[in-house]
Design an enzyme around this catalytic site. Structure first.
Site, mmCIF file in Angstrom:
data_model
loop_
_atom_site.group_PDB
_atom_site.id
_atom_site.type_symbol
_atom_site.label_atom_id
_atom_site.label_comp_id
_atom_site.label_asym_id
_atom_site.label_seq_id
_atom_site.Cartn_x
_atom_site.Cartn_y
_atom_site.Cartn_z
ATOM 1 N N CYS A 162 8.609 6.604 5.316
ATOM 2 C CA CYS A 162 7.843 5.757 4.395
ATOM 3 C C CYS A 162 6.576 6.517 4.049
ATOM 4 C CB CYS A 162 7.516 4.415 5.041
ATOM 5 S SG CYS A 162 6.367 3.378 4.089
ATOM 6 N N THR A 163 6.194 6.518 2.784
ATOM 7 C CA THR A 163 5.031 7.304 2.359
ATOM 8 C C THR A 163 3.744 6.850 3.026
ATOM 9 O OG1 THR A 163 4.797 5.852 0.421
ATOM 10 C CG2 THR A 163 6.020 7.915 0.121
ATOM 11 N N HIS A 164 3.677 5.601 3.444
ATOM 12 C CA HIS A 164 2.470 5.105 4.116
ATOM 13 C C HIS A 164 2.241 5.761 5.471
ATOM 14 C CE1 HIS A 164 2.955 1.822 1.209
ATOM 15 N NE2 HIS A 164 1.745 1.395 1.518
ATOM 16 N N ASP A 170 4.367 3.660 -6.359
ATOM 17 C CA ASP A 170 4.795 3.191 -5.042
ATOM 18 C C ASP A 170 4.480 1.704 -4.965
ATOM 19 O OD1 ASP A 170 5.661 3.149 -2.380
ATOM 20 O OD2 ASP A 170 3.720 3.739 -1.584
ATOM 21 N N SER A 171 4.992 1.070 -3.926
ATOM 22 C CA SER A 171 4.704 -0.347 -3.738
ATOM 23 C C SER A 171 3.247 -0.585 -3.376
ATOM 24 C CB SER A 171 5.594 -0.924 -2.629
ATOM 25 O OG SER A 171 5.314 -0.294 -1.391
ATOM 26 N N TYR A 222 7.583 -3.523 -0.499
ATOM 27 C CA TYR A 222 8.943 -3.482 -1.032
ATOM 28 C C TYR A 222 9.984 -3.491 0.087
ATOM 29 C CZ TYR A 222 7.593 -2.186 -5.870
ATOM 30 O OH TYR A 222 7.106 -2.158 -7.159
ATOM 31 N N CYS A 242 8.454 6.137 -3.385
ATOM 32 C CA CYS A 242 8.753 5.008 -2.502
ATOM 33 C C CYS A 242 10.207 5.124 -2.078
ATOM 34 C CB CYS A 242 8.508 3.693 -3.243
ATOM 35 S SG CYS A 242 8.965 2.212 -2.305
ATOM 36 N N ASN A 243 10.441 5.238 -0.787
ATOM 37 C CA ASN A 243 11.806 5.336 -0.286
ATOM 38 C C ASN A 243 12.628 4.103 -0.628
ATOM 39 O OD1 ASN A 243 12.014 7.846 1.737
ATOM 40 N ND2 ASN A 243 9.980 6.965 1.933
ATOM 41 N N THR A 244 12.025 2.919 -0.513
ATOM 42 C CA THR A 244 12.761 1.684 -0.760
ATOM 43 C C THR A 244 13.156 1.555 -2.219
ATOM 44 O OG1 THR A 244 11.580 0.612 1.054
ATOM 45 C CG2 THR A 244 12.681 -0.824 -0.523
#
Length: 292
Positions: free
Chosen positions: A200-202, A13-14, A45, A77-79
């Site tokens: 978003c994973t965050h 992930d970012s 990202y 990461c979705n982005t």
């Protein structure tokens, strides 16, 4: 010679947000080894262009294959999924690959009011991939889409700080409040948003803030568990699941950014010791990406 089944699964992930996906993967696949990479030096990202995110995605994929011999890759990461997964899949057709997208389809199955909120990074929510997904669901529900500039970064910055007794007053709280207020009414009443997709994973790590703002009746939809189940299915179909007797499961965590931040996140969210975390430097190959 090492069996392919005993090779690790790569996850990246970012930043530290993808640890929410790693947590679900470890629960679903308790016998597997994992290598997690947080590209925190290049985050977020979601506020970068596709070419930049694509270059990072290719560089990290190559690093995980060459340095760790991964048997599968989860782009947590979705982005990065929106910007580059099609190119990664084309370049490595034999690599089992799982990406993320905002879980709007599962949200359709649970909404009662027909109004679904979607929060995510600007890069994800303005991508052609997400636009195509929403268009395919036109008429099935009303989607209230809200880019949350700065929220993932604020969550990143908070992980090595003590958990406050109350969420109010923190940077994460102020951003959540701003974006939730902009979306309209939440709840189970007519015309209210009763389902919120965490795109978003965050964002699952800001659950307390979001729950306080939207109330107890709103359903949260995130992607960790579905991604873990899909990873299991791909490994099963490829005959790559680790045997139960292959030894103690391991997790190695790497970051291109600050080590204390990753160590704090690993301890807080996965109960992993600090010594499983290391730093790494990975250069982008923008020439390779532009030629892809």
């Amino acid at each position: 010679m090492t069996s392919p089944n005993s090779q690790p699964i790569g996850v990246f992930d970012s930043g530290v947000g993808g640890l929410s996906v790693l947590r679900a993967l470890r629960a679903e696949l308790p016998h597997e080894r994992f290598v997690y990479l947080a590209d925190s030096a290049h985050a977020p990202y979601g506020e970068r262009g596709d070419a930049y995110v694509g270059a990072r995605t290719h560089a990290i994929t190559r690093h995980l294959l060459e340095q760790h011999g991964i048997k599968a890759l989860v782009v947590a990461c979705n982005t990065a999924t929106a910007a580059a997964i099609h190119e990664v899949r084309s370049r490595y057709p034999a690599l089992p690959l799982v990406g993320l997208e905002p879980a709007v389809k599962p949200a359709l199955a649970v909404t009662q009011t027909g109004r679904v909120g979607v929060i995510g990074t600007r890069g994800t929510l303005t991508s052609a991939k997400f636009g195509k997904l929403l268009a395919s669901l036109q008429g099935q529900a009303e989607f209230v889409v809200q880019p949350c500039d700065g929220l993932a970064h604020a969550i990143e910055r908070s992980v090595d700080k003590p958990v406050p007794a109350s969420p109010q007053g923190t940077e994460t709280w102020e951003l959540c409040e701003r974006y939730i207020d902009a979306m309209g009414a939440f709840g189970t009443g007519a015309g209210a948003i009763d389902t919120l997709v965490l795109g978003c994973t965050h964002y699952i790590f800001a659950e307390r803030d979001l729950r306080t703002l939207v109330g107890p009746e709103v359903r949260f939809i995130e992607t960790g568990e579905p991604v873990a189940r899909q990873t299991r299915r791909l490994l099963e179909s490829a005959g790559l699941l680790a045997a139960a007797a292959s030894g103690a499961p391991q997790a190695q965590l790497f970051t291109t950014g600050g080590l204390p931040q990753l160590q704090a996140a690993a301890q807080r969210w996965l109960n992993l010791p600090a010594d499983c975390c290391q730093t790494v430097a990975i250069a982008s190959d923008t020439t390779e990406h532009s030629a892809a």
